[in-house]
Enzyme design. Structure first.
Site, PDB file in Angstrom:
ATOM      1  N   THR A 213       0.818  -1.228   0.000  1.00  0.00           N
ATOM      2  CA  THR A 213       0.000   0.000   0.000  1.00  0.00           C
ATOM      3  C   THR A 213       0.846   1.271   0.000  1.00  0.00           C
ATOM      4  OG1 THR A 213      -0.099  -0.140   2.406  1.00  0.00           O
ATOM      5  CG2 THR A 213      -1.952  -1.099   1.193  1.00  0.00           C
TER       6      THR A 213
ATOM      7  N   SER B 150      18.357   1.444   2.977  1.00  0.00           N
ATOM      8  CA  SER B 150      18.214   2.892   2.794  1.00  0.00           C
ATOM      9  C   SER B 150      19.524   3.649   2.952  1.00  0.00           C
ATOM     10  CB  SER B 150      17.217   3.398   3.840  1.00  0.00           C
ATOM     11  OG  SER B 150      17.287   4.796   3.953  1.00  0.00           O
TER      12      SER B 150
ATOM     13  N   GLU C 168      19.692   6.213   4.507  1.00  0.00           N
ATOM     14  CA  GLU C 168      19.701   6.713   5.889  1.00  0.00           C
ATOM     15  C   GLU C 168      20.711   5.954   6.744  1.00  0.00           C
ATOM     16  OE1 GLU C 168      17.927   8.953   8.229  1.00  0.00           O
ATOM     17  OE2 GLU C 168      17.920  10.043   6.348  1.00  0.00           O
TER      18      GLU C 168
ATOM     19  N   TYR D 195      15.157   4.937  12.809  1.00  0.00           N
ATOM     20  CA  TYR D 195      14.872   4.348  11.495  1.00  0.00           C
ATOM     21  C   TYR D 195      16.167   3.871  10.832  1.00  0.00           C
ATOM     22  CZ  TYR D 195      13.875   4.174   6.468  1.00  0.00           C
ATOM     23  OH  TYR D 195      13.793   3.781   5.152  1.00  0.00           O
TER      24      TYR D 195
END
Ligand code: NAP
Ligand code: GDD
Length: 333
Positions: free
Chosen positions: A11, A124, A126, A148
């Site tokens: 989603t 990621s 990150e 995260y």
């Protein structure tokens, strides 16, 4: 025979682009949805009617095993995560559970059900956080700056570990920021393009943001999902950085978005410390040389075109929804 893929995070932004890409390649595609009545499931099903949805949650091991047994995939793409860095500071433990341990749950379910299933982990940039070198590549050390980033670093390492321990075809795609008209409103690019479009239509006057000096390597999500698929088609599993190689500041993004609408961002943007983060990633820029050489991957959409694509899409959506005329009649004398 058609190959089958299972996507967690169906989603989200990348889930829908990846599903469309795999269906176009002739795959049967299943998407994992969580919750007992997730409204985003209906949205993605409307967008992609050929998609098959199945219940499951990265918190819940038995639901992952059941999903693998029902879908019988050849490939699993683990895109599900708490992906918003700002939220990860407020829900650090939940982020560790889903974004970090969730990866192990999927890997271990695969190991038990069918270890020949190929696995893609959505890692990621990150993870590079307080960067040790510029540009960042597959060998750059990690220094995450958020719960995260730390959870993604764990997810990366456990993916490599399952590959080395059990011989699984498990790969980690280290993707730099990628955006699109389907990007969540919480991320800075979509927040800017959507609010700029609202300002243009007279629906809003100001845009409140945090750190305008942060620099990111922004690409187009439609280009990046092609790389995910390519990674799982190689004979040997390996890890790849996917990036545009260009870095732009939030300020530059603002100038491009507002400029396209004939507006001056300086007339509308207010810096609000509520949007500053406890620790910031100042600058990211990736070196996707390995992906270009080995996968033959290259991006199609550059920074300027990406910004215009997002602004135009937000303008179209807002105009079609009648928001602009509703606001005009509400303010009429
Ligand atoms: P996104 O739009 O935020 O989508 C996140 C997805 O994760 C949603 O489908 C969400 O489902 C699902 N999810 C959250 N918690 C879950 C749970 N407990 N169980 C199962 N699913 C859960 O993210 P995206 O931009 O598409 O990114 C896809 C992946 O790539 C993420 O892992 C992200 O961290 C990573 N990534 C993204 C970028 C980027 O720039 N976009 C860059 C590098 C890596 P609900 O609808 O139920 O909330
Ligand atoms: N979201 C947001 N909202 N960010 C802001 C704002 C604001 O009001 N004002 C300034 N920023 C700055 C953030 O501080 C950050 O430096 C930069 O804009 C980008 O923020 P986001 O768009 O939230 O993305 P991100 O870079 O933190 O994380 C995204 O990219 C990662 C890859 O590097 C997410 O998609 C992650 O899931 C992904 O892994």
């Amino acid at each position: 025979m058609a190959r089958t893929a299972l996507i967690t995070g169906i989603t989200g932004q990348d889930g829908s682009y990846l599903a469309e890409h795999l269906l176009a390649q002739g795959y049967e595609v299943w998407g994992l949805v969580r919750g007992q009545n997730n409204p985003r499931a209906a949205t993605v099903q409307r967008l992609i009617p050929d998609l098959r949805l199945i219940e499951g949650d990265l918190h819940d091991q038995s639901s992952l095993i059941a999903a693998l047994e029902a879908a019988r995939p050849d490939e699993v793409y683990n895109l599900g995560a708490i992906s918003f860095v700002a939220l990860s500071f407020k829900q650090a433990i939940n982020t560790g559970e889903i974004t970090g341990l969730g990866v192990t749950r999927v890997l271990d379910a695969i190991r038990v059900v069918n270890p020949r299933i190929r696995f893609y982990q959505a890692s990621s940039s990150e993870m590079f956080g307080k960067v040790r070198e510029t540009p960042q590549n597959e060998l750059t050390p990690f220094h995450p700056r958020s719960p995260y980033g730390a959870a993604k670093a764990y997810g990366h390492h456990i993916t490599v570990n399952y590959r080395e321990s059990y011989g699984m075809h498990a790969v980690s795609g280290i993707l730099f920021n990628h955006e699109s008209p389907r990007r969540g409103m919480e991320f800075v690019t979509r927040k800017i393009t959507h609010t700029a479009a609202r300002i243009k239509l007279g629906l809003e006057r100001e845009l409140r943001l945090g750190n305008l000096d942060a620099r990111r390597d922004w690409g187009y999500a439609g280009d990046y999902v092609r790389a995910m698929h390519l990674m799982l088609q190689q004979s040997e599993p390996d890890d790849y950085v996917i990036a545009s190689g260009e870095s732009h500041s939030v300020r530059e993004f603002l100038a491009a978005a507002f400029g396209h609408l004939g507006l001056r961002w300086e007339d509308h943007v207010v810096v609000d410390e509520r949007f500053l983060r406890p620790a910031e990633v100042d600058v990211l820029v990736g070196d996707a040389g390995k992906a270009r050489r080995v996968l033959g991957w290259q991006p199609g959409v550059g920074f300027a075109d990406l910004v215009v694509m997002m602004v135009e899409s937000d303008l179209r959506e807002l105009t079609a929804s009648g928001a602009a005329s509703a606001s005009a009649s509400a303010s009429a004398p």
